[in-house]
Scaffold this active site. Sequence first.
Site, PDB file in Angstrom:
ATOM      1  N   ASP A  20       0.868  -1.182   0.000  1.00 51.66           N
ATOM      2  CA  ASP A  20       0.000   0.000   0.000  1.00 51.66           C
ATOM      3  C   ASP A  20       0.905   1.232   0.000  1.00 51.66           C
ATOM      4  OD1 ASP A  20      -2.556  -1.481   0.466  1.00 51.66           O
ATOM      5  OD2 ASP A  20      -1.537  -2.006   2.326  1.00 51.66           O
ATOM      6  N   ASP A  71      -6.068  -7.517  -2.142  1.00 52.67           N
ATOM      7  CA  ASP A  71      -6.749  -6.980  -0.958  1.00 52.67           C
ATOM      8  C   ASP A  71      -7.890  -6.058  -1.345  1.00 52.67           C
ATOM      9  OD1 ASP A  71      -7.192  -6.722   1.749  1.00 52.67           O
ATOM     10  OD2 ASP A  71      -5.708  -5.144   2.039  1.00 52.67           O
TER      11      ASP A  71
END
Length: 904
Positions: free
Chosen positions: A14, A125
């Site tokens: 991320d 995700d």
Amino acid sequence: MKKTAHIISHSHWDREWYLPFEQHRYYFIKLMNNLIEQFKKEGNAFQSFHLDGQTVLLEDYFVVHPENREIIKQLIEEKKLYIGPWYVLQDAFLTSSEANVRNLLIGMNDTKAYGHVSKIGYFPDTFGIYGQAPQLLKQAGIDTAAFGRGVKPTGFNNTVSDTPNFESPFSEMIWKSPDGSSVLGILFANWYSNGNEIPVDEEEAKVYWDKKLEDAEKYASTNQLLFMNGCDHQPLQKTIPQAIETATKLFPDYTFKHSSFDEYTEALKGSLPEKLQVIEGELRNQRTDGWSTLVNTASSRIYLKQWNNHCQTLLEKVAEPLAAMNYLANGTYPREYIRFMWKSLMKNHPHDSICGCSVDEVHREMVTRFETVAQMGEVFVEEKAAELAQTIDTSKTPAGGIPLVVMNTTGWNKQEVITQTVDLDKVYFSQMHFEEIPAYLQEKEMSGYKLVDDEGKAVAFQLESPTIEFGYDLPDDQFRQPFFAKRANLAFYAEDIPSFGYKTFYLVPVEHPADQPQAPSPEKSKEMENEYVHVLFHEDGTYDLTHKVTGNAFHSLGLYEDTGDIGNEYMFKEAKGHAATTTKGVPAEFAFLEKNALRTVLEFQHTLSIPVSADGRLEIERNKLIWHKEREAGRSSEMTKLTLRTIVTLEKGMKGPAFKLFIDNQATDHRLRVLFPTELQTDTHKADSIFEIVTRPNIPEKEWENPSFCHHQSRFASLADDKMGLTVATDGLQEYEILPEDGTIAVTVLRSTAELGDWGYFPTPEAQCQGMQTAEWQVLPHENDVIFSKAYVDAYQYKVPLMVIQTSAHEGTLPGTHQFVNWEPTGLVWTSMKMAEERDDVIMRWFNPAGTKENLKAAINDDYQSYKSTILEEKTTESTNQYEVKDYEIITLGFQPTRQERER
């Protein structure tokens, strides 16, 4: 036969989440430098590393280490480092249809510079995935997708449930889109960290692999077992070669392999059983208890979704079509700058970014990025519109007249009331001393005006009293040219502006102007009406909405509802022991702001008394890391005021009233919704999703326990029976719920929370969204459903305005009214008009929202031939007179210039 354990090294990165971007980048630089050293040191013993499916990470790295570009390129060419196919790992539902395509298109184009792309639809995700993803992937030449969410329950701290009733018994399945396209789906059934931190020590490795092999075999349909050696921001495990040696020694019945997705999927496809479970459409965790879907990220920090909707619309529905139209007129297209704008915007699209579920520093930086994209897009549109206007022949403008070009960059003809500031007169500083200009303009006698269209037909209009204002031009060949102008706001109804085209109007001075319509005297009744709808407001601000064509009516729409929220940025949880506070029966203060032949604008205001926050128990529960599902906190006994000011606009030509709500939010830990009780008795409803107007059930599956049953929407949600329907189009309000007892569409307009909600306690006070917040929507009544009635056209055009360019009288090559692309207004939904990434072809895209075939005819002119294309702009068929569009198909057409046009 031996089972093979494929160990894929990776780190799910991320770009920003529980740390801001630059702090995460610091650790990413360390990871990349360690990777380079690892490949040098271990050679073939360390086989490969999967770089999380996104190419933006390379850009992030090369900003700091440009000298390593060739090293990285070599590692990719040698299939040591695997990149792509995406530009960023974006959220699937909270980004637009075209943003999802550009993410894949730009990502795969970026990989060409490095020699190899990992052709797997990688969604490790992603918080649920849209149902048309298999169709997009297949068009991009990708036949396999890997995902962690949407099928099997995933809870706090990414713990994975062993509930036996999820959609597939295996981690391998067939995933099918509504059009019938299908891909092999690989579920990370034990999460994408199921092979993380593999021990080298034999004793530890024995315990580790006994458990891990059992877990993988529980869901595997073949003898090929997948182990993901990594996790979120996971540092490189340098001991993988040694760990594999240990595992091989301990478990001789297994083959342990340092692998890649290329190798794993090839082996997997060769060993699949004849029959696999088929999963159709959206992956949204519907066969779960409903507490971990992460759907409420759609309402976390709504201001981010509003910014994103503005920027996406600006780029894909205005800037790109305008630039393509300008290319057809002038032969130039700034594709590099457009790509730069898209990349800048998509850096806000990763799931932990656009979902609003990161720390406050992340989202502050996102607002700055959005502002930057908006600045780029606005100046780009202004310049390209002015360039296009210069090619239009306005030489027959009456003496002293002002040509106004109204441009429509959407795929449907459009009409709407336009309000535009017009320079009636201007004096440059080069013509007169600047101190003298304002007085000169103020005293100069002003003539009357009339407004005519390109055929000389008079058009009703309103012109306000002018003001004197400073301005400047930025010529291509001179320094900035300052001036003072006599400016006035002009309003008129622009009718039948052609799709992908424009129409010219002229504001002409006259000696005896026609009388302008005067605003009627204020009325006591609180009503609004145009040719399509009638709206009657009640004392508490709710209203009855009548569809005049059919006479059907909806009653008591627009109630506001406030409830306590003791959840987090990921999930809503209603506070215990406190009923919702609503505006039902609460008198509102009303005032007409405008009422004339073109528009009616009504304002009303409520003041609600609500709890100032959650009670003290919530802070204790947060500090103890009690998951939101188990929380028992209520609302505070201390009260505060919630001021709601609503402005309603109904203009000539609008199919339903538009609303703008101003929320003075002084409370915390709560959710505000606007309710539309349709009283329609149906089992399903429709909502705008990615290349799909999806049908969803009003009632969840039997496994669902969460009292809330919220959903994502892109632009609208709609409820209908076989006679009438109601569609609520929104501007960045992407969460709704259907309350089945009375057919209510409940749209979230504000959610205030104070913690991230995963991996510990990360306070996020700015997620409370205190201070002034806004929300906008339009309510559209119609016959039958949103597809049959084509009410989706108005819903998609909501917040995509016509543009007006004031230009000069000049000669040009284009007529005063023109349409660049002609296409028959079938039941298709238009999504894009742009130029191809690598050649001078016009690219256009539509999708079929219905389960019936459609025929598409589209043409530019004799200088262009059409062909069918993939979403990656690869030609698949030659030109024909029309194209059959299958049920739910996404169709892309290219328009290729003929030899004569290319030579021109």
